[in-house]
Design a protein around this motif. Structure first.
Motif, PDB file in Angstrom:
ATOM      1  N   ALA A 195       0.785  -1.157  -0.189  1.00 15.30           N
ATOM      2  CA  ALA A 195      -0.125  -0.036  -0.078  1.00 15.30           C
ATOM      3  C   ALA A 195       0.949   1.291   0.114  1.00 15.30           C
ATOM      4  N   ASN A 196       0.167   2.313  -0.624  1.00 16.35           N
ATOM      5  CA  ASN A 196       0.951   3.471  -0.553  1.00 16.35           C
ATOM      6  C   ASN A 196       0.063   4.465   0.316  1.00 16.35           C
ATOM      7  N   GLN A 246       9.759  -4.542  -5.829  1.00 13.87           N
ATOM      8  CA  GLN A 246      10.648  -5.889  -5.941  1.00 13.87           C
ATOM      9  C   GLN A 246      11.860  -5.975  -5.068  1.00 13.87           C
ATOM     10  N   ARG A 247      12.199  -4.533  -4.692  1.00 16.10           N
ATOM     11  CA  ARG A 247      13.247  -4.447  -3.703  1.00 16.10           C
ATOM     12  C   ARG A 247      12.865  -4.833  -2.133  1.00 16.10           C
ATOM     13  N   ILE A 278       7.315   2.383  -8.331  1.00 18.18           N
ATOM     14  CA  ILE A 278       6.795   1.664  -7.259  1.00 18.18           C
ATOM     15  C   ILE A 278       6.974   0.207  -7.523  1.00 18.18           C
ATOM     16  N   ASN A 279       6.797  -0.265  -8.813  1.00 16.96           N
ATOM     17  CA  ASN A 279       7.072  -1.722  -8.912  1.00 16.96           C
ATOM     18  C   ASN A 279       8.554  -1.986  -8.679  1.00 16.96           C
ATOM     19  N   SER A 337      14.053   8.617 -10.060  1.00 18.42           N
ATOM     20  CA  SER A 337      13.086   9.588 -11.203  1.00 18.42           C
ATOM     21  C   SER A 337      12.397   8.827 -12.022  1.00 18.42           C
ATOM     22  N   GLY A 338      11.732   9.262 -12.837  1.00 18.87           N
ATOM     23  CA  GLY A 338      11.053   8.497 -14.000  1.00 18.87           C
ATOM     24  C   GLY A 338       9.563   8.202 -13.620  1.00 18.87           C
ATOM     25  N   ASP A 339       8.950   7.195 -14.233  1.00 19.99           N
ATOM     26  CA  ASP A 339       7.543   6.953 -14.181  1.00 19.99           C
ATOM     27  C   ASP A 339       7.158   6.423 -12.610  1.00 19.99           C
TER      28      ASP A 339
END
Length: 176
Positions: free
Chosen positions: A2-3, A104-105, A99-100, A92-94
């Motif tokens: 969740a965010n 994954q980390r 989030i993905n 940075s970036g999308d």
């Protein structure tokens, strides 16, 4: 997974004064020296994603306030100060891709902080829970928590807590 948004606003919806000031947050009496549930919230968080402006404000604090990994979302920040190299990382970036990558980390529960970043996450419909503490002050202007959205996002009220007969903390979950 969740965010979360965990933030305080003035009654008129501002998270900072026009010059980025936060002094109004600390003017309320706190006779019990309460953290108003912050430690409990942070115990459920794996990492923090914040914007450059919020990060720069945090750097003005006497000490680094986080014991969780911090990811600074910025397209303009080039490097971090030496004393926090092991505590923070520039990303940075999308946002969805970010989030993905964080998931994954192993970072599944993210605390999203900073007006611009929160608005970007909301624009992408990536906020699962919003916890807003209303501070009984009208600032009149400043940085608004919410910006324009392309569509409505519905949230469901979860609960309300009141602290010192002054602060009203509302919990909302995304109604999907």
């Amino acid at each position: 997974m969740a965010n979360y948004v965990y933030i305080a606003t003035s009654l008129d919806g501002f998270i900072a004064t026009s010059d980025g000031g936060l002094d109004w947050l600390y003017e309320l009496p706190n006779p019990e020296q309460s953290d108003y549930g912050y430690a409990e919230f942070m115990s459920c968080i794996d990492a923090i994603v914040m914007g450059r402006n919020t990060f720069e404000k945090v750097l003005t604090f006497d000490e680094w306030p986080y014991d969780k990994p911090v990811f600074i979302l910025s397209n303009s920040l080039a490097k971090l100060p030496e004393h926090i190299l092991d505590k923070a990382e520039i990303v940075s970036g999308d946002i969805k891709r970010l989030i993905n990558q964080l998931n994954q980390r192993g970072y599944k529960n993210l605390y999203v902080d900073g007006g611009g970043v929160i608005q970007s996450f909301l624009q992408e419909d990536l906020i699962d829970e919003i916890i807003i503490t209303l501070i009984p002050i009208l600032l009149g202007n400043g940085f608004s928590l919410f910006g324009k959205l392309d569509r409505q996002l519905k949230f469901r009220h979860k609960k309300t807590e009141i602290y010192n007969k002054t602060l009203v903390k509302n919990y909302y979950t995304r109604d999907r």
